[in-house]
Motif scaffolding. Structure first.
Motif, PDB file in Angstrom:
ATOM      1  N   ILE A  20      10.122  68.426  41.462  1.00 34.66           N
ATOM      2  CA  ILE A  20      11.407  68.104  41.870  1.00 34.66           C
ATOM      3  C   ILE A  20      11.840  68.967  43.289  1.00 34.66           C
ATOM      4  N   ASP A  21      10.784  69.906  43.564  1.00 35.09           N
ATOM      5  CA  ASP A  21      11.282  70.530  44.987  1.00 35.09           C
ATOM      6  C   ASP A  21      11.049  69.591  45.803  1.00 35.09           C
ATOM      7  N   ASP A  22      10.488  68.529  46.040  1.00 33.71           N
ATOM      8  CA  ASP A  22      10.224  67.613  47.015  1.00 33.71           C
ATOM      9  C   ASP A  22      11.673  67.036  47.190  1.00 33.71           C
ATOM     10  N   LEU A  23      12.552  66.536  46.061  1.00 39.06           N
ATOM     11  CA  LEU A  23      13.969  66.092  46.313  1.00 39.06           C
ATOM     12  C   LEU A  23      14.731  67.270  46.940  1.00 39.06           C
ATOM     13  N   ALA A  24      14.619  68.392  46.665  1.00 39.20           N
ATOM     14  CA  ALA A  24      15.582  69.220  47.218  1.00 39.20           C
ATOM     15  C   ALA A  24      15.215  69.586  48.650  1.00 39.20           C
ATOM     16  N   LYS A  25      14.083  69.557  48.938  1.00 40.98           N
ATOM     17  CA  LYS A  25      13.676  69.947  50.436  1.00 40.98           C
ATOM     18  C   LYS A  25      14.211  68.486  51.118  1.00 40.98           C
ATOM     19  N   LEU A  26      14.030  67.316  50.669  1.00 44.51           N
ATOM     20  CA  LEU A  26      14.785  66.076  51.307  1.00 44.51           C
ATOM     21  C   LEU A  26      16.158  66.277  51.411  1.00 44.51           C
ATOM     22  N   LEU A  27      16.930  66.772  50.366  1.00 47.88           N
ATOM     23  CA  LEU A  27      18.275  66.555  50.775  1.00 47.88           C
ATOM     24  C   LEU A  27      18.794  67.800  51.401  1.00 47.88           C
ATOM     25  N   GLU A  28      18.076  69.068  51.583  1.00 50.47           N
ATOM     26  CA  GLU A  28      18.276  69.896  52.347  1.00 50.47           C
ATOM     27  C   GLU A  28      18.171  69.653  53.833  1.00 50.47           C
ATOM     28  N   ARG A  29      17.034  68.796  54.364  1.00 53.80           N
ATOM     29  CA  ARG A  29      16.702  68.163  55.591  1.00 53.80           C
ATOM     30  C   ARG A  29      17.894  67.358  55.909  1.00 53.80           C
ATOM     31  N   HIS A  30      18.640  66.846  54.983  1.00 59.81           N
ATOM     32  CA  HIS A  30      19.792  65.797  55.440  1.00 59.81           C
ATOM     33  C   HIS A  30      21.371  66.875  55.586  1.00 59.81           C
ATOM     34  N   GLY A  31      21.043  68.196  55.322  1.00 56.53           N
ATOM     35  CA  GLY A  31      22.376  68.928  55.307  1.00 56.53           C
ATOM     36  C   GLY A  31      23.196  68.950  54.101  1.00 56.53           C
ATOM     37  N   THR A  33      23.937  69.831  50.119  1.00 58.32           N
ATOM     38  CA  THR A  33      23.880  71.103  49.108  1.00 58.32           C
ATOM     39  C   THR A  33      23.598  70.517  47.738  1.00 58.32           C
ATOM     40  N   ALA A  34      22.628  71.205  47.234  1.00 54.42           N
ATOM     41  CA  ALA A  34      22.317  70.531  45.927  1.00 54.42           C
ATOM     42  C   ALA A  34      22.017  71.760  45.157  1.00 54.42           C
ATOM     43  N   LYS A  35      22.105  71.537  43.752  1.00 59.96           N
ATOM     44  CA  LYS A  35      21.904  72.547  42.667  1.00 59.96           C
ATOM     45  C   LYS A  35      21.082  71.717  41.666  1.00 59.96           C
ATOM     46  N   LEU A  36      19.820  72.310  41.355  1.00 57.42           N
ATOM     47  CA  LEU A  36      18.985  71.691  40.444  1.00 57.42           C
ATOM     48  C   LEU A  36      18.621  72.737  39.160  1.00 57.42           C
ATOM     49  N   PHE A  37      18.933  72.091  37.947  1.00 60.96           N
ATOM     50  CA  PHE A  37      18.539  72.903  36.752  1.00 60.96           C
ATOM     51  C   PHE A  37      17.880  71.868  35.670  1.00 60.96           C
ATOM     52  N   ALA A  38      16.526  72.234  35.564  1.00 56.67           N
ATOM     53  CA  ALA A  38      16.012  71.376  34.553  1.00 56.67           C
ATOM     54  C   ALA A  38      16.034  70.011  35.209  1.00 56.67           C
ATOM     55  N   ASP A  39      16.516  68.736  34.327  1.00 57.84           N
ATOM     56  CA  ASP A  39      16.311  67.656  34.954  1.00 57.84           C
ATOM     57  C   ASP A  39      17.533  67.148  35.509  1.00 57.84           C
ATOM     58  N   ASP A  40      18.439  68.049  35.971  1.00 52.13           N
ATOM     59  CA  ASP A  40      19.841  67.722  36.424  1.00 52.13           C
ATOM     60  C   ASP A  40      19.884  68.077  37.687  1.00 52.13           C
ATOM     61  N   VAL A  41      20.512  67.345  38.453  1.00 46.16           N
ATOM     62  CA  VAL A  41      20.770  67.441  40.181  1.00 46.16           C
ATOM     63  C   VAL A  41      22.266  67.345  40.273  1.00 46.16           C
ATOM     64  N   GLN A  57      28.054  60.023  49.874  1.00 44.15           N
ATOM     65  CA  GLN A  57      27.455  58.845  49.459  1.00 44.15           C
ATOM     66  C   GLN A  57      25.928  58.717  49.727  1.00 44.15           C
ATOM     67  N   LYS A  58      25.624  59.243  50.859  1.00 43.08           N
ATOM     68  CA  LYS A  58      24.248  59.147  51.676  1.00 43.08           C
ATOM     69  C   LYS A  58      23.437  60.009  50.609  1.00 43.08           C
ATOM     70  N   ALA A  59      23.964  61.472  50.117  1.00 41.33           N
ATOM     71  CA  ALA A  59      23.085  62.120  48.921  1.00 41.33           C
ATOM     72  C   ALA A  59      22.882  61.293  47.978  1.00 41.33           C
ATOM     73  N   LEU A  60      23.580  60.550  47.468  1.00 46.27           N
ATOM     74  CA  LEU A  60      23.555  60.132  46.213  1.00 46.27           C
ATOM     75  C   LEU A  60      22.345  58.755  46.451  1.00 46.27           C
ATOM     76  N   ASP A  61      22.421  58.021  47.544  1.00 47.81           N
ATOM     77  CA  ASP A  61      21.415  57.063  48.048  1.00 47.81           C
ATOM     78  C   ASP A  61      20.104  57.865  48.196  1.00 47.81           C
ATOM     79  N   ILE A  62      19.971  58.993  48.722  1.00 52.58           N
ATOM     80  CA  ILE A  62      18.670  59.723  48.871  1.00 52.58           C
ATOM     81  C   ILE A  62      18.145  59.881  47.342  1.00 52.58           C
ATOM     82  N   ILE A  63      19.030  60.387  46.618  1.00 54.38           N
ATOM     83  CA  ILE A  63      18.666  60.521  45.076  1.00 54.38           C
ATOM     84  C   ILE A  63      18.203  59.326  44.625  1.00 54.38           C
ATOM     85  N   ALA A  64      18.680  58.256  44.603  1.00 52.86           N
ATOM     86  CA  ALA A  64      18.268  57.086  43.953  1.00 52.86           C
ATOM     87  C   ALA A  64      17.113  56.578  44.787  1.00 52.86           C
TER      88      ALA A  64
END
Length: 103
Positions: A20-31, A33-41, A57-64
């Motif tokens: 899941i760290d890959d997702l956190a870094k991807l979101l961070e690169r786009h500025g 803010t995300a919080k991750l806990f277990a399988d929740d973002v 909306q861009k954050a939601l698109d990145i996650i999807a």
């Protein structure tokens, strides 16, 4: 198992954090803010203008897109938008994951 991490193993939580760290870094690169806990973002930001809504909306698109790439399912029925405070306008922005509007 075609995707994800095997649950119940001793090393499963560590592997999931690496996964899941890959997702956190991807979101961070786009500025974003995300919080991750277990399988929740959780992603959040202050919405003060239309540009902030676009960012969310861009954050939601990145996650999807990330979930699709890794063959993971997003339970859109468990997703929602929480507004704290007032927007100062009557215009409420709608947000989507995979063309499904979030409540």
């Amino acid at each position: 198992m075609i995707s994800g991490i095997i649950q119940g193993s001793g090393i499963g939580p560590v592997i999931f954090i690496i996964f899941i760290d890959d997702l956190a870094k991807l979101l961070e690169r786009h500025g974003i803010t995300a919080k991750l806990f277990a399988d929740d973002v959780k992603v959040y930001c202050e919405i003060s203008d239309a540009g902030d809504s676009v960012c969310l909306q861009k954050a939601l698109d990145i996650i999807a897109n990330w979930a699709e790439e890794w063959q993971l399912f997003i339970s859109v029925s468990k997703c929602n938008i929480l507004t704290i405070g007032h927007t100062g306008t009557d215009d409420i922005t709608e947000y989507y994951i995979n063309d499904c509007q979030l409540p």
